[in-house]
Design an enzyme around this catalytic site. Structure first.
Site, PDB file in Angstrom:
ATOM      1  N   ASP A  19     -10.230   2.591   1.441  1.00 19.38           N
ATOM      2  CA  ASP A  19     -10.287   1.969   2.794  1.00 19.38           C
ATOM      3  C   ASP A  19     -11.206   2.782   3.835  1.00 19.38           C
ATOM      4  OD1 ASP A  19      -9.185  -0.694   2.461  1.00 19.38           O
ATOM      5  OD2 ASP A  19      -7.260   0.205   3.052  1.00 19.38           O
TER       6      ASP A  19
ATOM      7  N   ALA B 133      -4.901   0.636   8.402  1.00 18.30           N
ATOM      8  CA  ALA B 133      -6.555   0.797   8.579  1.00 18.30           C
ATOM      9  C   ALA B 133      -6.995   1.737   9.378  1.00 18.30           C
ATOM     10  CB  ALA B 133      -7.341  -0.607   8.922  1.00 18.30           C
TER      11      ALA B 133
ATOM     12  N   GLY C 128      -5.787   0.769  17.650  1.00 26.71           N
ATOM     13  CA  GLY C 128      -5.065   0.238  16.648  1.00 26.71           C
ATOM     14  C   GLY C 128      -4.300   1.368  15.873  1.00 26.71           C
TER      15      GLY C 128
ATOM     16  N   LYS D 179       0.765  -1.217   0.119  1.00 26.76           N
ATOM     17  CA  LYS D 179       0.067  -0.062  -0.030  1.00 26.76           C
ATOM     18  C   LYS D 179       0.943   1.265  -0.013  1.00 26.76           C
ATOM     19  CE  LYS D 179      -4.253  -1.864   1.934  1.00 26.76           C
ATOM     20  NZ  LYS D 179      -5.359  -1.671   2.985  1.00 26.76           N
TER      21      LYS D 179
HETATM   22  P1  NDP Z   1      -1.453  -3.361  10.421  1.00 36.69           P
HETATM   23  O1  NDP Z   1      -0.540  -4.443  10.579  1.00 36.69           O
HETATM   24  O2  NDP Z   1      -0.872  -2.056   9.622  1.00 36.69           O
HETATM   25  O3  NDP Z   1      -1.704  -2.873  12.105  1.00 36.69           O
HETATM   26  C1  NDP Z   1      -1.975  -3.774  12.911  1.00 36.69           C
HETATM   27  C2  NDP Z   1      -2.736  -3.002  14.040  1.00 36.69           C
HETATM   28  O4  NDP Z   1      -3.112  -4.009  14.988  1.00 36.69           O
HETATM   29  C3  NDP Z   1      -1.602  -2.470  14.999  1.00 36.69           C
HETATM   30  O5  NDP Z   1      -2.145  -1.097  15.460  1.00 36.69           O
HETATM   31  C4  NDP Z   1      -1.198  -3.412  15.944  1.00 36.69           C
HETATM   32  O6  NDP Z   1      -0.671  -2.681  16.874  1.00 36.69           O
HETATM   33  C5  NDP Z   1      -2.604  -3.864  16.380  1.00 36.69           C
HETATM   34  N1  NDP Z   1      -2.517  -5.114  16.908  1.00 36.69           N
HETATM   35  C6  NDP Z   1      -2.153  -6.356  16.506  1.00 36.69           C
HETATM   36  N2  NDP Z   1      -2.361  -7.170  17.415  1.00 36.69           N
HETATM   37  C7  NDP Z   1      -2.653  -6.782  18.391  1.00 36.69           C
HETATM   38  C8  NDP Z   1      -2.964  -7.096  19.819  1.00 36.69           C
HETATM   39  N3  NDP Z   1      -2.894  -8.526  20.241  1.00 36.69           N
HETATM   40  N4  NDP Z   1      -3.389  -6.282  20.836  1.00 36.69           N
HETATM   41  C9  NDP Z   1      -3.575  -5.032  20.427  1.00 36.69           C
HETATM   42  N5  NDP Z   1      -3.332  -4.244  19.287  1.00 36.69           N
HETATM   43  C10 NDP Z   1      -2.936  -5.273  18.258  1.00 36.69           C
HETATM   44  O7  NDP Z   1      -2.766  -3.575   9.790  1.00 36.69           O
HETATM   45  P2  NDP Z   1      -4.055  -2.983   9.079  1.00 36.69           P
HETATM   46  O8  NDP Z   1      -3.966  -1.848   9.898  1.00 36.69           O
HETATM   47  O9  NDP Z   1      -3.624  -2.840   7.561  1.00 36.69           O
HETATM   48  O10 NDP Z   1      -5.354  -3.773   9.236  1.00 36.69           O
HETATM   49  C11 NDP Z   1      -5.679  -4.233  10.457  1.00 36.69           C
HETATM   50  C12 NDP Z   1      -6.990  -5.078  10.217  1.00 36.69           C
HETATM   51  O11 NDP Z   1      -7.949  -4.160   9.452  1.00 36.69           O
HETATM   52  C13 NDP Z   1      -6.586  -6.357   9.520  1.00 36.69           C
HETATM   53  O12 NDP Z   1      -7.160  -7.311  10.140  1.00 36.69           O
HETATM   54  C14 NDP Z   1      -7.445  -6.049   8.382  1.00 36.69           C
HETATM   55  O13 NDP Z   1      -7.958  -7.385   8.036  1.00 36.69           O
HETATM   56  C15 NDP Z   1      -8.488  -5.029   8.489  1.00 36.69           C
HETATM   57  N6  NDP Z   1      -8.930  -4.519   7.358  1.00 36.69           N
HETATM   58  C16 NDP Z   1     -10.338  -4.470   6.858  1.00 36.69           C
HETATM   59  C17 NDP Z   1     -10.623  -3.941   5.907  1.00 36.69           C
HETATM   60  C18 NDP Z   1     -12.124  -3.865   5.591  1.00 36.69           C
HETATM   61  O14 NDP Z   1     -12.127  -3.505   4.358  1.00 36.69           O
HETATM   62  N7  NDP Z   1     -12.660  -4.445   6.456  1.00 36.69           N
HETATM   63  C19 NDP Z   1      -9.705  -3.073   5.099  1.00 36.69           C
HETATM   64  C20 NDP Z   1      -8.331  -3.121   5.627  1.00 36.69           C
HETATM   65  C21 NDP Z   1      -7.856  -3.565   6.763  1.00 36.69           C
HETATM   66  P3  NDP Z   1       1.137  -2.419  17.391  1.00 36.69           P
HETATM   67  O15 NDP Z   1       1.335  -1.383  16.343  1.00 36.69           O
HETATM   68  O16 NDP Z   1       1.345  -2.050  18.752  1.00 36.69           O
HETATM   69  O17 NDP Z   1       1.504  -3.727  16.902  1.00 36.69           O
END
Ligand code: NDP
Length: 286
Positions: free
Chosen positions: A105, A132, A128, A69
């Protein structure tokens, strides 16, 4: 008569678990379009070749998913307004022979959100700070949300989005470190899970959040599309909150993509029904 189909698709790695192709092609069939959507596995080092290939073959556009992205931007001709602020592109559109990067998005999320509540003047808590969260908070801020709190484990990522929001949008943004069980403050209007917690196969994963801090007047949204009824959505519905699942965001960003590429306004109910059937089949098999 023409035997030349309109070509679109998606570049990501891994691509096999991405269900977008089923929903987009269902819409193409429903509207009688001679258009194809190819789900392509593209490794990071091959992204430039993939974009050049799409140009050479006359594709009208494509989606980019993880991990492309941000890196796709160097291969494009220009960015749309919100993609420039967000700093990431998930939808590329050919306009006058140029590939323009858009981010659908956040706008997809807002279209779904507006079926329940208008974010203008509202306060949001967003869990988060990944891609997203970035797309959702920028669009919510540009749509007039008054206050946005980002809650994240990694403070650097959280603070980066807060700085972006405060510098580039009219919203007031603040960061809260996620160091223990989080309680959503009273007075919050909209709570959004933008983490990956709850995504299949971890169906019962629970955010480290006190579910009793969710009040019935708060709208609770999840970005996780699979399964649509995440633990958070179930906890919030049990407490009387209006809820919004991640299918709404997925479908509406697809609607925007099809509109950009073909000029038609696709029927979102056909797209949502297709995804529900896909996820139901996956759940029955596992
Ligand atoms: P990223 O990898 O960029 O970010 C993931 C985020 O989740 C980070 O903030 C991370 O925190 C946090 N996180 C992961 N595990 C944990 C946990 N156990 N406890 C707390 N926080 C946690 O992913 P994206 O932002 O690209 O995507 C996030 C989700 O959104 C995905 O599951 C994706 O499938 C979904 N999505 C859905 C869309 C839709 O159209 N419905 C479109 C785009 C995404 P940290 O920074 O602290 O590691």
């Amino acid at each position: 008569m023409s035997f030349l189909s309109v070509l679109t698709g998606s570049f990501s790695a891994p691509a096999a678990e991405n269900p977008t192709v089923t929903m987009i092609e269902a819409a193409y069939r429903h509207h009688g379009l001679d258009a194809r959507y190819l789900n392509c596995e593209v490794e990071p080092e091959a992204l430039g070749d993939a974009v050049r290939g799409a140009r050479a073959m006359g594709w009208v556009g494509f989606n980019c998913s993880l991990p492309h992205k941000v890196n796709v931007i160097q291969h494009l001709d220009a960015l749309g307004d919100s993609a420039a602020v967000i700093g990431a592109v998930n939808c590329v559109v050919r306009r006058d022979g140029r590939f323009i990067g858009e981010n659908t998005d956040g706008r997809g999320f807002l279209t779904a959100l507006r079926t329940v509540v208008d974010p203008a003047g509202k306060s949001l808590v967003v869990l988060g700070a990944g891609g997203a969260a970035r797309a959702i908070t920028v669009e919510a801020a540009l749509a007039g949300a008054s206050a946005i709190t980002i809650v994240n484990r990694d403070p650097a990522r959280g603070r980066e989005i807060v700085a972006l929001l405060n510098e580039r949008t009219p919203a007031r943004a603040a960061f809260v470190g996620w160091n223990g069980t989080y309680r959503v403050p009273d007075g919050t209007d909209i709570v959004v899970n933008a983490t990956s917690v709850g995504l299949a196969p971890d169906l019962d994963a629970r955010l480290d959040l006190d579910p009793d801090s969710l009040r019935p007047e708060m709208v609770v949204a999840d970005v996780i599309p699979n399964p649509p009824r995440t633990r958070l959505i179930r906890d919030a519905a049990d407490r009387g909150c209006p809820v919004l699942d991640g299918l709404g965001m997925l479908v509406n960003q697809g609607v925007l993509g099809i509109r950009y590429w073909t000029g038609i306004d696709p029927d979102p109910t056909v797209m949502r029904r297709t995804l529900e059937e896909v996820f139901m089949n996956v759940a029955q098999r596992s």
